[in-house]
Design a protein around this motif. Sequence first.
Motif, PDB file in Angstrom:
ATOM      1  N   PRO A  83      -0.786 -47.808  12.001  1.00  0.00           N
ATOM      2  CA  PRO A  83      -1.598 -46.643  11.627  1.00  0.00           C
ATOM      3  C   PRO A  83      -2.282 -46.802  10.275  1.00  0.00           C
ATOM      4  N   ALA A  84      -1.621 -47.459   9.313  1.00  0.00           N
ATOM      5  CA  ALA A  84      -2.241 -47.655   7.999  1.00  0.00           C
ATOM      6  C   ALA A  84      -3.504 -48.497   8.120  1.00  0.00           C
ATOM      7  N   VAL A  85      -3.439 -49.564   8.905  1.00  0.00           N
ATOM      8  CA  VAL A  85      -4.617 -50.421   9.096  1.00  0.00           C
ATOM      9  C   VAL A  85      -5.739 -49.633   9.776  1.00  0.00           C
ATOM     10  N   ILE A  86      -5.388 -48.857  10.802  1.00  0.00           N
ATOM     11  CA  ILE A  86      -6.389 -48.062  11.521  1.00  0.00           C
ATOM     12  C   ILE A  86      -7.078 -47.075  10.582  1.00  0.00           C
ATOM     13  N   CYS A  87      -6.311 -46.408   9.727  1.00  0.00           N
ATOM     14  CA  CYS A  87      -6.884 -45.403   8.821  1.00  0.00           C
ATOM     15  C   CYS A  87      -7.777 -46.049   7.765  1.00  0.00           C
ATOM     16  N   ILE A  88      -7.404 -47.229   7.286  1.00  0.00           N
ATOM     17  CA  ILE A  88      -8.241 -47.928   6.309  1.00  0.00           C
ATOM     18  C   ILE A  88      -9.567 -48.351   6.950  1.00  0.00           C
ATOM     19  N   VAL A  89      -9.489 -48.896   8.167  1.00  0.00           N
ATOM     20  CA  VAL A  89     -10.708 -49.305   8.878  1.00  0.00           C
ATOM     21  C   VAL A  89     -11.586 -48.091   9.167  1.00  0.00           C
ATOM     22  N   PHE A 105      -7.730 -43.451  -1.259  1.00  0.00           N
ATOM     23  CA  PHE A 105      -6.478 -42.700  -1.313  1.00  0.00           C
ATOM     24  C   PHE A 105      -6.508 -41.475  -0.403  1.00  0.00           C
ATOM     25  N   ILE A 106      -7.295 -40.468  -0.746  1.00  0.00           N
ATOM     26  CA  ILE A 106      -7.220 -39.176  -0.063  1.00  0.00           C
ATOM     27  C   ILE A 106      -7.533 -39.291   1.432  1.00  0.00           C
ATOM     28  N   LEU A 107      -8.664 -39.865   1.791  1.00  0.00           N
ATOM     29  CA  LEU A 107      -9.063 -39.882   3.204  1.00  0.00           C
ATOM     30  C   LEU A 107      -8.096 -40.691   4.070  1.00  0.00           C
ATOM     31  N   PRO A 108      -7.797 -41.951   3.735  1.00  0.00           N
ATOM     32  CA  PRO A 108      -6.852 -42.684   4.604  1.00  0.00           C
ATOM     33  C   PRO A 108      -5.436 -42.152   4.529  1.00  0.00           C
ATOM     34  N   PHE A 109      -4.996 -41.725   3.326  1.00  0.00           N
ATOM     35  CA  PHE A 109      -3.609 -41.295   3.165  1.00  0.00           C
ATOM     36  C   PHE A 109      -3.332 -40.004   3.928  1.00  0.00           C
ATOM     37  N   THR A 110      -4.251 -39.041   3.861  1.00  0.00           N
ATOM     38  CA  THR A 110      -3.997 -37.755   4.521  1.00  0.00           C
ATOM     39  C   THR A 110      -4.093 -37.864   6.042  1.00  0.00           C
ATOM     40  N   ILE A 111      -4.784 -38.862   6.553  1.00  0.00           N
ATOM     41  CA  ILE A 111      -4.809 -39.077   7.999  1.00  0.00           C
ATOM     42  C   ILE A 111      -3.592 -39.887   8.430  1.00  0.00           C
ATOM     43  N   THR A 153      -0.498 -40.209   6.916  1.00  0.00           N
ATOM     44  CA  THR A 153       0.833 -39.626   6.717  1.00  0.00           C
ATOM     45  C   THR A 153       1.339 -38.834   7.924  1.00  0.00           C
ATOM     46  N   PRO A 154       0.560 -37.897   8.491  1.00  0.00           N
ATOM     47  CA  PRO A 154       1.075 -37.186   9.674  1.00  0.00           C
ATOM     48  C   PRO A 154       1.354 -38.107  10.853  1.00  0.00           C
ATOM     49  N   ILE A 155       0.519 -39.136  11.021  1.00  0.00           N
ATOM     50  CA  ILE A 155       0.756 -40.094  12.111  1.00  0.00           C
ATOM     51  C   ILE A 155       2.071 -40.809  11.887  1.00  0.00           C
ATOM     52  N   ALA A 156       2.257 -41.332  10.677  1.00  0.00           N
ATOM     53  CA  ALA A 156       3.437 -42.147  10.390  1.00  0.00           C
ATOM     54  C   ALA A 156       4.731 -41.364  10.543  1.00  0.00           C
ATOM     55  N   PHE A 157       4.750 -40.124  10.088  1.00  0.00           N
ATOM     56  CA  PHE A 157       5.993 -39.370  10.070  1.00  0.00           C
ATOM     57  C   PHE A 157       6.177 -38.458  11.280  1.00  0.00           C
ATOM     58  N   SER A 158       5.314 -38.606  12.286  1.00  0.00           N
ATOM     59  CA  SER A 158       5.457 -37.813  13.505  1.00  0.00           C
ATOM     60  C   SER A 158       5.792 -38.661  14.723  1.00  0.00           C
ATOM     61  N   GLN A 159       5.668 -39.994  14.605  1.00  0.00           N
ATOM     62  CA  GLN A 159       5.874 -40.836  15.785  1.00  0.00           C
ATOM     63  C   GLN A 159       7.296 -40.720  16.330  1.00  0.00           C
ATOM     64  N   GLY A 160       8.270 -40.672  15.434  1.00  0.00           N
ATOM     65  CA  GLY A 160       9.660 -40.561  15.883  1.00  0.00           C
ATOM     66  C   GLY A 160       9.919 -39.291  16.668  1.00  0.00           C
ATOM     67  N   LEU A 188       0.041 -30.080   8.400  1.00  0.00           N
ATOM     68  CA  LEU A 188      -0.617 -28.966   7.708  1.00  0.00           C
ATOM     69  C   LEU A 188      -0.843 -29.266   6.229  1.00  0.00           C
ATOM     70  N   ILE A 189       0.153 -29.866   5.579  1.00  0.00           N
ATOM     71  CA  ILE A 189       0.023 -30.161   4.145  1.00  0.00           C
ATOM     72  C   ILE A 189      -1.075 -31.187   3.906  1.00  0.00           C
ATOM     73  N   CYS A 190      -1.074 -32.272   4.690  1.00  0.00           N
ATOM     74  CA  CYS A 190      -2.067 -33.328   4.471  1.00  0.00           C
ATOM     75  C   CYS A 190      -3.471 -32.860   4.820  1.00  0.00           C
ATOM     76  N   LEU A 191      -3.600 -32.083   5.885  1.00  0.00           N
ATOM     77  CA  LEU A 191      -4.924 -31.556   6.226  1.00  0.00           C
ATOM     78  C   LEU A 191      -5.425 -30.625   5.122  1.00  0.00           C
ATOM     79  N   GLY A 192      -4.532 -29.792   4.592  1.00  0.00           N
ATOM     80  CA  GLY A 192      -4.917 -28.908   3.489  1.00  0.00           C
ATOM     81  C   GLY A 192      -5.320 -29.684   2.251  1.00  0.00           C
ATOM     82  N   ILE A 193      -4.551 -30.721   1.912  1.00  0.00           N
ATOM     83  CA  ILE A 193      -4.886 -31.544   0.747  1.00  0.00           C
ATOM     84  C   ILE A 193      -6.228 -32.231   0.938  1.00  0.00           C
ATOM     85  N   GLY A 194      -6.447 -32.778   2.131  1.00  0.00           N
ATOM     86  CA  GLY A 194      -7.697 -33.483   2.388  1.00  0.00           C
ATOM     87  C   GLY A 194      -8.911 -32.584   2.272  1.00  0.00           C
TER      88      GLY A 194
END
Length: 310
Positions: free
Chosen positions: A60-66, A92-98, A100-107, A287-293
Amino acid sequence: MRKYNVSDKAICHPTMFKTLLKKYLLGFVLTFVGYTFLNWFFSTHFDLSINDNYTNFGIPAVICIVLTYVVFRPIVNFLRYSEKASDFLLWFILPFTIWTPIAFSQGYFKDISYKIVKINKPGDLFNHLNERFFKIRKFDVAPEDYFLIRERHSSGKNGTTLNVSNYYIVPMYNDSSEKNMTSLTQIGYGVRFSTSMHNGFFDKEINDTLIKEFNVKSAKDFREYDFENVSYFEKIENNDDAKYFKEAIENNNNFDKTQQNLVIVNRKGRIEDLYERGKNMFLHSTLICLGIGLTTLLLINLFSDKKPSR
């Protein structure tokens, strides 16, 4: 090709900023939904033997950077924010906020795909290879035949945290008669003890002492471990814990290396609690990351100095 003058820019800024907002929201939703579905589908239907750290975090990190470089960068450059503001958004802001929810929701989405399967004995695990959570009515273990793998790694910014873990693998049998009749099994009962400590330049000597104390304590905790007190078992694979437990199995002569070996670990509490924790992580991170973005985009558009027009 048309050249924009200052007045053109002034007119185009509101339109281009709305375009940036729309593409950010669209990218946020489509990347999350698309990647989560693909990861869930392949993880629950196929054994790809890919470590969860890659599928949950790395890919997901690679996808968000691309995505940021290809989709958002041209629009941000057109808006001519200051160099610091543009870099802050793009790296930082654009890739990170997209991401983070992906990374911490997969489980969470993987967890809710499984229910607890009730089986009579450990050998029945091989009849449910596509399941993860189990209640086993009867089993026996041989704690005296354990093998131990010690692991440590640093984390945090500049490696300032030292994580130390002891992985014990214990042979698991269907019952006491099987344990007494045969010395080989295919199922390992994993027990892990871990701790962390500060890993600064001057901490090596004290950390050596702390690690020795931790090893003594984990050995005592293992001797006193209640193998029978189990809420439910989880079969683990394709993560770091499974990797070290399987390494312990490879070094333990009580396992049949010619057959498939499985690792299960003791989970406490209700499986509904696991679902609830995952759901909270999914909702809060989204919600937090979307709000921050969105807030950051608005503030930068309002207050960032523009680069001078040519």
